[in-house]
Write an enzyme that holds these catalytic residues in place. Structure first.
Site, PDB file in Angstrom:
ATOM      1  N   ARG A 291     -12.932  -8.717  16.214  1.00 40.50           N
ATOM      2  CA  ARG A 291     -12.717  -9.489  17.247  1.00 40.50           C
ATOM      3  C   ARG A 291     -12.622  -8.133  18.338  1.00 40.50           C
ATOM      4  NH1 ARG A 291      -7.570  -7.308  18.183  1.00 40.50           N
ATOM      5  NH2 ARG A 291      -6.275  -7.328  16.434  1.00 40.50           N
TER       6      ARG A 291
ATOM      7  N   TYR B  26       2.272   4.280   1.735  1.00 39.40           N
ATOM      8  CA  TYR B  26       2.610   4.645   2.953  1.00 39.40           C
ATOM      9  C   TYR B  26       2.258   6.284   3.103  1.00 39.40           C
ATOM     10  CZ  TYR B  26       5.014   5.297   7.483  1.00 39.40           C
ATOM     11  OH  TYR B  26       5.407   5.670   8.832  1.00 39.40           O
TER      12      TYR B  26
ATOM     13  N   VAL C 297      -7.244  -5.148  22.230  1.00 42.03           N
ATOM     14  CA  VAL C 297      -6.590  -4.943  23.334  1.00 42.03           C
ATOM     15  C   VAL C 297      -6.990  -3.684  24.014  1.00 42.03           C
ATOM     16  CG1 VAL C 297      -4.236  -4.626  24.290  1.00 42.03           C
ATOM     17  CG2 VAL C 297      -4.487  -6.259  22.419  1.00 42.03           C
TER      18      VAL C 297
ATOM     19  N   GLU D  46       0.695  -1.272  -0.048  1.00 41.72           N
ATOM     20  CA  GLU D  46       0.132   0.018  -0.106  1.00 41.72           C
ATOM     21  C   GLU D  46       0.942   1.141  -0.109  1.00 41.72           C
ATOM     22  OE1 GLU D  46      -2.403  -0.051   3.386  1.00 41.72           O
ATOM     23  OE2 GLU D  46      -3.813  -1.604   2.700  1.00 41.72           O
TER      24      GLU D  46
END
Length: 451
Positions: free
Chosen positions: A292, A202, A295, A200
């Site tokens: 999900r 940057y 953290v 990709e």
């Protein structure tokens, strides 16, 4: 509602899930490796089943062993936490075939969002801006370099599977590309068993902003505001905050809508995170969707009062969302610091040992998620994160003061940690000013000097 849930993880996230289940009156089953028999999660669960050897490949990544433990114990659902099998579409599919609920999105959704090319296509179709990059994953370094030459440098090489900074390289010049590509391939093969890569453009400088999503199976989708995860070292997050102080209300509303649209375009349900990059002109681009729990989810919980783990469980059991968008109100400012078993003074080398003395800070607006206890052993087989210190104040200034106080009070003896590093970082003038670019530049310079 479920009567029994198996937690297919370890460490602080396993402890976090077990506590949520206990509060909901749900019995729990832990799984552990031979090295983790005395780990806190193994002791807190109602039942614990040892599923294999110390290495993750021998235990926490063994799908059949985890499913066998769930069936043998009578668990109706499996919560994967983060890492390990949490974004593994095959595991989610196997759960379904075994008649066990996977507490997360569908296997198809995990596969679609894990396939960066498919995720980009879905986002483009939904009208969400994406970063220029390869349409499909690649294994051929020559073909990848030709693409990089076309879009121009700098570029970033990213692993198709997994995340957490593994298999990621920034390339500034064409002559550096092939070596960087092959190094990234080897790293992602070791970490995830897959050597497919993406390239990709940057963008620099940027802010890394993610929006927390909740969606149920009935089609209701909301966001719970954003988290600023821009302070990173080697693409690993160090400090996270909510809300992002630089976002205007207009941009926040636009990005929140884009995050909800992204989740709907993906056919998403459960808790998830839509990650964006925001450039210096306040243009934002879809980066990826994490299928999900993250953290850093506690900072969102601290400012909204929503228990994301409990919502995931309720959604998986077929219940409607407990909240609508108008119920979500962000109050105050939260900061999270990750405490790892690493020696910052020696290039963040991993540290192991036995915890000989432990003091966990407390007080109003202070939360510590951890798996530590006096006498516990820190092993070399797993992620280095030991704890997360999370604070919430009326504003950012108060939150910084609370964090400095909490870190100053935290004692972990017997193993080297990055506590002092985090204390210095959060006490720096750059952090107080929100000068993330200066912090990241200093971290990068120090890394290069150590090398």
């Amino acid at each position: 509602m479920y009567q029994k849930i198996l937690v297919a993880n370890r460490g602080e996230i396993a402890v976090r899930i077990l506590r949520a289940c206990r509060e909901m009156g749900i019995r729990t089953v832990a799984v552990c490796s031979t090295a983790d028999k005395m780990a806190l999660h193994a002791q807190l669960a109602d039942e614990c089943i040892c599923i294999g050897g110390a290495k993750p490949s021998e235990s926490y990544l063994k799908m059949e062993s985890i499913l066998s433990a769930a069936i043998a114990s009578g668990a109706q659902a499996i919560h994967p936490g983060f890492g390990f099998l949490s974004e593994n579409a095959r595991f989610a599919s196997l759960c379904e075939r075994c008649g066990i609920d996977f507490i997360g999105p569908s296997a198809q959704c995990i596969a679609d969002m894990g396939d960066k090319a498919e995720a980009r296509r879905k986002m483009q179709q939904a009208g969400i801006p994406v970063i220029p990059g390869t349409e499909n994953a690649m294994t051929d370094a020559d073909a990848a370099r030709r693409f990089a030459d076309e879009i121009g440098y700098p570029v970033i090489i990213k692993a198709s599977a997994g995340g957490g900074g593994k298999g990621m390289r920034v390339v500034e010049q064409p002559e550096q590309f092939e070596e960087a590509f092959r190094l990234a391939q080897r790293e992602t093969q070791l970490a995830f068993g897959d050597d497919h890569m993406y390239v990709e453009k940057y963008l620099h400088p940027v802010r890394h902003i993610e929006f927390q999503i909740l969606a149920d199976r009935q089609g209701n989708t909301i966001h719970l505001g954003e988290r600023d995860c821009s302070i990173q070292r080697r693409h690993q997050k160090l400090v996270e905050e909510a809300p992002a102080v630089f976002l205007s209300e207009e941009l926040r509303e636009e990005m929140g809508k884009a995050a909800v649209d992204a989740a709907k375009a993906a056919g998403y349900y459960s808790a998830g995170t839509v990650e964006f990059l925001v450039d210096s002109r306040n243009h934002f681009y879809f980066m990826e969707m994490n299928t999900r729990i993250q953290v850093e989810h506690p900072v969102t919980e601290m400012v909204t009062g929503v228990d994301l783990i409990k919502e995931m469980i309720r959604i998986s059991a077929g219940e409607k969302l407990s909240y609508c968008q108008s119920d979500i109100c962000v109050r105050g400012h939260a900061i999270e610091c990750r405490i790892t078993a690493e020696d910052a003074g020696r290039g963040f080398l991993p540290s192991t040992g036995t915890v000989t003395e432990l003091h966990i800070p407390g007080g109003n607006g202070v939360r510590v998620d951890t798996m530590l206890y006096n006498g516990c052993e820190i092993l070399p087989y797993y992620d280095s994160m030991l704890a997360k210190v999370i604070v919430c104040g009326r504003n950012r200034e108060e939150a910084i003061s609370k964090m400095r106080s909490a870190l100053g009070e935290l004692i972990i003896e017997g193993v080297t940690t990055n506590r002092d590093f985090q204390y210095e970082l959060t006490g720096s003038d750059e952090f107080a000013a929100g000068d993330i670019d200066a912090i990241n530049e200093r971290l990068q310079t120090e890394d290069m000097r150590r090398r």
